[in-house]
Design a protein around this motif. Structure first.
Motif, PDB file in Angstrom:
ATOM      1  N   ILE A 201       0.843  -1.189   0.000  1.00 20.94           N
ATOM      2  CA  ILE A 201       0.000   0.000   0.000  1.00 20.94           C
ATOM      3  C   ILE A 201       0.879   1.240   0.000  1.00 20.94           C
ATOM      4  O   ILE A 201       1.716   1.433   0.882  1.00 20.94           O
ATOM      5  CB  ILE A 201      -0.939   0.010   1.222  1.00 20.94           C
ATOM      6  CG1 ILE A 201      -1.962  -1.133   1.122  1.00 20.94           C
ATOM      7  CG2 ILE A 201      -1.663   1.351   1.347  1.00 20.94           C
ATOM      8  CD1 ILE A 201      -2.861  -1.259   2.351  1.00 20.94           C
TER       9      ILE A 201
ATOM     10  N   ALA B 145      -5.640   4.530   4.273  1.00 19.33           N
ATOM     11  CA  ALA B 145      -5.857   3.257   4.959  1.00 19.33           C
ATOM     12  C   ALA B 145      -6.154   3.414   6.442  1.00 19.33           C
ATOM     13  O   ALA B 145      -6.646   2.476   7.068  1.00 19.33           O
ATOM     14  CB  ALA B 145      -4.630   2.355   4.781  1.00 19.33           C
TER      15      ALA B 145
ATOM     16  N   GLN C 140      -9.314   2.788   1.750  1.00 26.17           N
ATOM     17  CA  GLN C 140      -9.071   2.477   0.352  1.00 26.17           C
ATOM     18  C   GLN C 140      -9.225   0.999   0.027  1.00 26.17           C
ATOM     19  O   GLN C 140      -9.416   0.631  -1.138  1.00 26.17           O
ATOM     20  CB  GLN C 140      -7.662   2.935  -0.041  1.00 26.17           C
ATOM     21  CG  GLN C 140      -6.526   2.152   0.629  1.00 26.17           C
ATOM     22  CD  GLN C 140      -5.176   2.703   0.254  1.00 26.17           C
ATOM     23  OE1 GLN C 140      -4.628   3.551   0.951  1.00 26.17           O
ATOM     24  NE2 GLN C 140      -4.623   2.224  -0.855  1.00 26.17           N
ATOM     25  N   SER C 141      -9.119   0.143   1.034  1.00 22.25           N
ATOM     26  CA  SER C 141      -9.278  -1.294   0.818  1.00 22.25           C
ATOM     27  C   SER C 141      -9.732  -1.938   2.117  1.00 22.25           C
ATOM     28  O   SER C 141      -9.874  -1.271   3.149  1.00 22.25           O
ATOM     29  CB  SER C 141      -7.949  -1.922   0.364  1.00 22.25           C
ATOM     30  OG  SER C 141      -7.011  -1.943   1.438  1.00 22.25           O
TER      31      SER C 141
ATOM     32  N   GLN D 179       0.190  -7.642   6.342  1.00 20.01           N
ATOM     33  CA  GLN D 179       0.401  -6.411   5.581  1.00 20.01           C
ATOM     34  C   GLN D 179       1.712  -5.735   5.972  1.00 20.01           C
ATOM     35  O   GLN D 179       2.385  -5.122   5.124  1.00 20.01           O
ATOM     36  CB  GLN D 179      -0.760  -5.437   5.794  1.00 20.01           C
ATOM     37  CG  GLN D 179      -0.716  -4.205   4.893  1.00 20.01           C
ATOM     38  CD  GLN D 179      -0.775  -4.570   3.418  1.00 20.01           C
ATOM     39  OE1 GLN D 179      -1.471  -5.487   3.011  1.00 20.01           O
ATOM     40  NE2 GLN D 179      -0.029  -3.841   2.588  1.00 20.01           N
TER      41      GLN D 179
ATOM     42  N   GLN E  39       4.616  -4.416   3.472  1.00 18.34           N
ATOM     43  CA  GLN E  39       5.148  -3.057   3.509  1.00 18.34           C
ATOM     44  C   GLN E  39       6.662  -3.064   3.639  1.00 18.34           C
ATOM     45  O   GLN E  39       7.361  -2.255   3.015  1.00 18.34           O
ATOM     46  CB  GLN E  39       4.533  -2.266   4.657  1.00 18.34           C
ATOM     47  CG  GLN E  39       3.019  -2.064   4.568  1.00 18.34           C
ATOM     48  CD  GLN E  39       2.586  -1.352   3.299  1.00 18.34           C
ATOM     49  OE1 GLN E  39       1.865  -1.890   2.470  1.00 18.34           O
ATOM     50  NE2 GLN E  39       3.057  -0.130   3.130  1.00 18.34           N
TER      51      GLN E  39
END
Length: 446
Positions: free
Chosen positions: A172, A292, A351-352, A365, A369
């Motif tokens: 992201i 996010a 956004q997700s 996640q 990242q």
């Protein structure tokens, strides 16, 4: 900021509202480069002011032309091997229809490409702050052209281009934590390790000559950053851009407070330079994360960045590298923090649906990242150092020691930022045969 997959029945149509919105955002992002020039220009000594302004402004010229010729095609063309794009129809932008839409969106390709152009212009300009006082302007201009070609364009494809490895991995980066700030910060570190320190580093005073100019630059950056961040959703239909707008303001405010609190505890004063630097650190950190996280998460991201970036700017004295205007401490460290904190603060409601550790999503996640952060960091650091070394060994990257001490503005631009005698004109005036008063002939100690 990458193409979405849509069904034919759901194919979007051109939206005048989104198109107008994105053109405004593009103009705001363009304003950030002159804003950066003022921000950096006020932070250097008098004798380097114009050179610092020019190091940002020249990026507007060079990168714009390269973007038209091949940059847009490399960054957003058809993927090849998950590392680079290419579309021969986009070379020179000669085969793009006026109303041809960017795939999956309601804005024309021309609008998308000009928005992305402003990102490409700003990123190498960010690097310049680390190199103040000592780099030949010709070498810097050539470095921008080479760096944009072999670093920025490919990295933009990795992060935002359909098929790019970071994009496909699920990293992201809403508006440029990796592609812009880590990329520029790592490049700055790579170059300064090659070209070395300024004459007098850690010995002579190198204070900002104009803090009002710094504050003006910071204000322009803050203003332009709303376009930089909110515009990166490429539309204004579902509220995500609005969330990013709010989080941009919130995180920046929290970072100012965090930086100033650290500064007061550590150094005993609240400084204007600290407020401006804190604002930029918050803007940097929220750039990848703002779509996010929640506003409360934005406060955390901003406050953490404000404190840790304030701590990081002092590392150059401990490790003896001359990051003149704290590009490494603010942009590299802030970009890393903002990108990694997504792994903890992502709510799954922006956004997700990706959730961070603090919202029940585990560390999945976070590790994605990390891959994006350290992949971009390593590539930019190494390639930027190699480019600087090649230029240094061929045409030379640094001005002479005498020119550096006397002032790079006169040596490289034949001008000075301020005429202390009141006569005006500078070097061009004397070259034209105008008389030089005794006061004008005395060198100003800047």
């Amino acid at each position: 900021m990458a193409p979405a997959i849509t069904l034919a029945a759901d194919a979007p149509t051109l939206s005048a509202a989104n198109t107008g919105f994105m053109l405004i955002c593009s103009a705001l992002v363009m304003l950030m480069t002159p804003g950066l020039a003022f921000f950096y220009g006020g932070m250097v000594r008098v004798k380097s002011t114009l050179n610092m302004l020019m190091m940002s402004f020249i990026s507007l010229g060079i990168v714009t032309v390269l973007w038209v010729l091949y940059g847009f095609s490399m960054a957003f063309g058809t993927d090849s091997g998950s590392v680079i794009g290419w579309n021969s129809d986009w070379v020179g932008l000669s085969n793009i229809g006026l109303t041809e839409l960017w795939d999956g969106y309601t804005i024309p390709v021309f609008v998308f490409l000009v928005f992305q152009l402003m990102f490409a212009v700003l990123t190498p300009a960010l690097i310049s702050g680390a190199l103040a006082d000592r780099v030949k302007f010709t070498a810097w201009a050539l470095f921008i052209a080479l760096w944009a070609t072999v670093v920025y364009f490919p990295v933009a494809h990795w992060v935002w281009g359909s098929g790019g490895w970071a994009f496909e991995l699920g990293v992201i980066d809403f508006a440029g934590g990796t592609a812009v700030h880590i990329n520029a910060g790592a490049a700055a570190l790579g170059v300064i390790l090659v070209i070395g320190k300024r004459v007098g580093f850690k010995k002579d005073p190198m204070r900002p000559h104009s803090l009002p100019l710094v504050m003006l630059g910071a204000a322009l950056l803050w203003f332009g950053w709303f376009g930089f961040n909110a515009g990166s959703w490429l539309g204004n239909d579902d509220g995500v851009g609005a969330l990013m707008f709010v989080n941009t303001q919130v995180a920046t405010a929290a970072a100012v407070l965090g930086w100033l609190a650290y500064e007061k505890i550590r150094h005993g004063a609240f400084t204007t330079l600290g407020a401006a630097s804190g604002a930029v650190s918050g803007l940097v950190a929220i750039t990848p994360a703002g779509g996010a996280v929640s506003p409360l998460g934005a406060i955390a991201v901003g406050a953490i960045a404000g404190v840790l970036c304030a701590m990081a700017v002092g590392l150059k004295y401990r490790f003896n590298y001359d990051d003149s205007l704290d590009v490494v401490g603010v942009h590299l460290v802030g970009g890393i923090l903002g990108s990694l904190l997504i792994g903890f603060f992502a709510t799954g409601k922006g956004q997700s649906d990706v959730e961070g550790l603090f919202y029940g999503g585990g560390l999945d996640q976070f590790w994605k990242q990390c891959a994006g952060v350290f992949g971009v960091l390593a590539y930019s650091l190494v390639v930027s150092a190699v480019l600087a070394l090649l230029l240094d060994k061929t045409i030379g990257m640094r001005v002479s020691e005498d020119d550096e001490v006397a002032g790079i503005d006169q040596a490289e631009h034949a001008e000075t930022a301020y005429d202390f005698s009141g006569a005006g004109g500078g070097a061009a005036r004397t070259a034209a045969g105008a008389p030089v008063a005794p006061a004008e002939s005395k060198k100003v100690d800047a």
